[in-house]
Design a protein around this motif. Structure first.
Motif, PDB file in Angstrom:
ATOM      1  N   SER A 250     129.604  98.533  83.435  1.00 27.13           N
ATOM      2  CA  SER A 250     130.536  97.500  83.896  1.00 27.13           C
ATOM      3  C   SER A 250     129.767  96.317  84.476  1.00 27.13           C
ATOM      4  CB  SER A 250     131.493  98.053  84.958  1.00 27.13           C
ATOM      5  OG  SER A 250     132.192  99.176  84.483  1.00 27.13           O
ATOM      6  N   CYS A 251     130.313  95.125  84.256  1.00 29.56           N
ATOM      7  CA  CYS A 251     129.709  93.912  84.811  1.00 29.56           C
ATOM      8  C   CYS A 251     130.821  92.915  85.142  1.00 29.56           C
ATOM      9  CB  CYS A 251     128.713  93.299  83.825  1.00 29.56           C
ATOM     10  SG  CYS A 251     127.907  91.807  84.447  1.00 29.56           S
ATOM     11  N   THR A 252     130.754  92.324  86.331  1.00 36.37           N
ATOM     12  CA  THR A 252     131.742  91.329  86.765  1.00 36.37           C
ATOM     13  C   THR A 252     131.021  90.066  87.190  1.00 36.37           C
ATOM     14  OG1 THR A 252     133.203  93.102  87.557  1.00 36.37           O
ATOM     15  CG2 THR A 252     133.652  90.865  88.328  1.00 36.37           C
ATOM     16  N   ASP A 253     131.451  88.915  86.672  1.00 40.10           N
ATOM     17  CA  ASP A 253     130.812  87.660  87.063  1.00 40.10           C
ATOM     18  C   ASP A 253     131.438  87.127  88.350  1.00 40.10           C
ATOM     19  OD1 ASP A 253     133.206  86.431  86.377  1.00 40.10           O
ATOM     20  OD2 ASP A 253     132.474  85.655  84.474  1.00 40.10           O
TER      21      ASP A 253
ATOM     22  N   GLY B 298     135.139  86.684  88.664  1.00 38.29           N
ATOM     23  CA  GLY B 298     135.995  87.860  88.616  1.00 38.29           C
ATOM     24  C   GLY B 298     136.271  88.389  87.226  1.00 38.29           C
ATOM     25  N   ASN B 299     135.648  87.807  86.205  1.00 39.25           N
ATOM     26  CA  ASN B 299     135.834  88.299  84.840  1.00 39.25           C
ATOM     27  C   ASN B 299     134.995  89.555  84.637  1.00 39.25           C
ATOM     28  OD1 ASN B 299     137.413  85.918  83.954  1.00 39.25           O
ATOM     29  ND2 ASN B 299     135.476  84.851  84.277  1.00 39.25           N
ATOM     30  N   GLU B 300     135.617  90.614  84.144  1.00 39.55           N
ATOM     31  CA  GLU B 300     134.927  91.899  84.034  1.00 39.55           C
ATOM     32  C   GLU B 300     134.815  92.349  82.581  1.00 39.55           C
ATOM     33  OE1 GLU B 300     135.095  96.302  86.118  1.00 39.55           O
ATOM     34  OE2 GLU B 300     136.989  95.312  85.647  1.00 39.55           O
ATOM     35  N   THR B 301     133.673  92.955  82.276  1.00 41.71           N
ATOM     36  CA  THR B 301     133.451  93.565  80.971  1.00 41.71           C
ATOM     37  C   THR B 301     133.039  95.013  81.170  1.00 41.71           C
ATOM     38  OG1 THR B 301     132.747  91.489  79.936  1.00 41.71           O
ATOM     39  CG2 THR B 301     132.065  93.515  78.865  1.00 41.71           C
ATOM     40  N   LYS B 302     133.612  95.895  80.345  1.00 40.22           N
ATOM     41  CA  LYS B 302     133.217  97.300  80.361  1.00 40.22           C
ATOM     42  C   LYS B 302     132.837  97.727  78.949  1.00 40.22           C
ATOM     43  CE  LYS B 302     135.815  99.004  84.340  1.00 40.22           C
ATOM     44  NZ  LYS B 302     136.746 100.054  84.836  1.00 40.22           N
TER      45      LYS B 302
ATOM     46  N   ASP C  56     126.076  85.650  80.493  1.00 44.98           N
ATOM     47  CA  ASP C  56     127.344  85.037  80.883  1.00 44.98           C
ATOM     48  C   ASP C  56     127.274  83.542  80.618  1.00 44.98           C
ATOM     49  OD1 ASP C  56     129.993  85.421  82.328  1.00 44.98           O
ATOM     50  OD2 ASP C  56     129.096  83.875  83.579  1.00 44.98           O
TER      51      ASP C  56
ATOM     52  N   ALA D 287     134.429  86.431  80.125  1.00 44.41           N
ATOM     53  CA  ALA D 287     133.783  87.607  80.699  1.00 44.41           C
ATOM     54  C   ALA D 287     132.333  87.711  80.231  1.00 44.41           C
ATOM     55  CB  ALA D 287     134.553  88.865  80.309  1.00 44.41           C
TER      56      ALA D 287
ATOM     57  N   TYR E 208     124.852  95.001  86.932  1.00 45.31           N
ATOM     58  CA  TYR E 208     125.814  95.868  86.272  1.00 45.31           C
ATOM     59  C   TYR E 208     125.825  97.219  86.978  1.00 45.31           C
ATOM     60  CZ  TYR E 208     121.522  97.540  84.061  1.00 45.31           C
ATOM     61  OH  TYR E 208     120.253  98.021  83.844  1.00 45.31           O
TER      62      TYR E 208
END
Length: 296
Positions: free
Chosen positions: A174-177, A180-184, A147, A120, A155
């Protein structure tokens, strides 16, 4: 023929059958479930055949095998971290093999290691961001997103900050690469009125010369920051905390008297010289008790 001999032969044959057809050594999955899913997703998206029910079968060295009732897919993993996938019709391949011909493929594709991105993004930002009234935060200046694969990521921010009002506001970034990996990340945004106390002091100075007693001086000064309170001198101590390090805007509490500190050992006093409002030293004829730093 001896029945015991026949039974022994059958038992031996069954034993040989079990021995010669063991469970494949790779039945303990040699690739992760995530990699299986990614490979199946890639071939399903890139081949025209319906491969939605594809299942992982085995891995033999660097070759991964998948199949459904109609098709088989072979994914070859190369040393340069690239992959080639080839699709075959299961019913035709054995027939061609018996005739001595190589299996006929319906098509091939190539892809690289980036499709297996399971890491992520990383969001770097302070856990608490402080700003002043009416000063909106430029999030692009304080947020960094990186990433392992993607170089450009955006984001989103979920928050409702009232920059016109002091307070603590929760914020979720929130950020999604592309994989599809997401970090909050949850942070707190604090809006502070840095001029709060100075406005109290300025309001006291604005009353110089006004005929009023000491309590009205302090009451009118506090109205400048939205505090509506009036009472006996010592009652103003309930509006904050005692402090030994006063700043302009703090309240000076005495026995039977109250004033407003403006810095450098001086205060604005009401009720002097015929009830006038004047500047004088903190020390006066009334015994001094202490300074109150107003809560806000």
């Amino acid at each position: 023929m001896n029945k015991k001999f026949i039974a022994a032969q059958i038992a031996l044959c069954n034993s040989l059958l079990v021995f010669t057809c063991p469970i494949h050594a790779n039945d303990v999955t040699p690739i992760t479930h995530k990699r299986q899913e990614t490979m199946m997703s890639v071939v399903d998206e890139n081949f025209s055949q319906d491969l939605s029910d594809l299942e992982y079968i085995k891995t033999d060295e660097n070759v991964h095998y998948f199949e459904n009732n109609i098709y088989s897919v072979k994914v070859n993993e190369k040393e340069d971290q690239t992959y080639s996938a080839t699709i075959y019709v299961k019913s035709i391949s054995p027939f061609l093999a018996k005739l001595g011909f190589p299996a006929y493929s319906l098509g091939s594709i190539e892809f690289d290691e980036t499709v297996f991105d399971t890491q992520a993004p990383v969001i770097e930002v302070e856990d608490e961001i402080v700003t002043e009234l009416a000063q909106e935060i430029d999030f692009d200046e304080i947020i960094s997103v990186t990433d392992n694969v993607d170089t450009k990521l955006s984001y989103t921010i979920d928050t409702e900050v009232d920059y016109s009002k002091e307070g603590s506001y929760p914020c979720i970034i929130s950020c999604t690469d592309t994989a599809g990996n997401e970090t909050k990340k949850e942070i707190t945004i604090k809006v502070k009125d840095e001029a709060f106390y100075q406005r109290i002091a300025d309001a006291a100075l604005a009353q110089l010369g006004v005929y009023q007693d000491c309590t009205m001086l302090v009451t009118n000064s506090l109205k400048a920051v939205g505090i509506n309170f009036h009472g006996a001198p010592y009652a103003y101590s309930t509006l904050g905390e005692w402090t030994d390090n006063p700043v302009p805007g703090d309240i000076c509490i005495y026995q039977g008297h109250v004033a407003l500190y403006i810095g450098n050992g001086q205060a604005v006093h009401g009720g002097w010289l015929g009830n006038q409002t004047v500047i004088s030293t903190v020390a006066c004829t009334n015994p001094f008790i202490g300074y109150i730093h107003v809560n806000h």
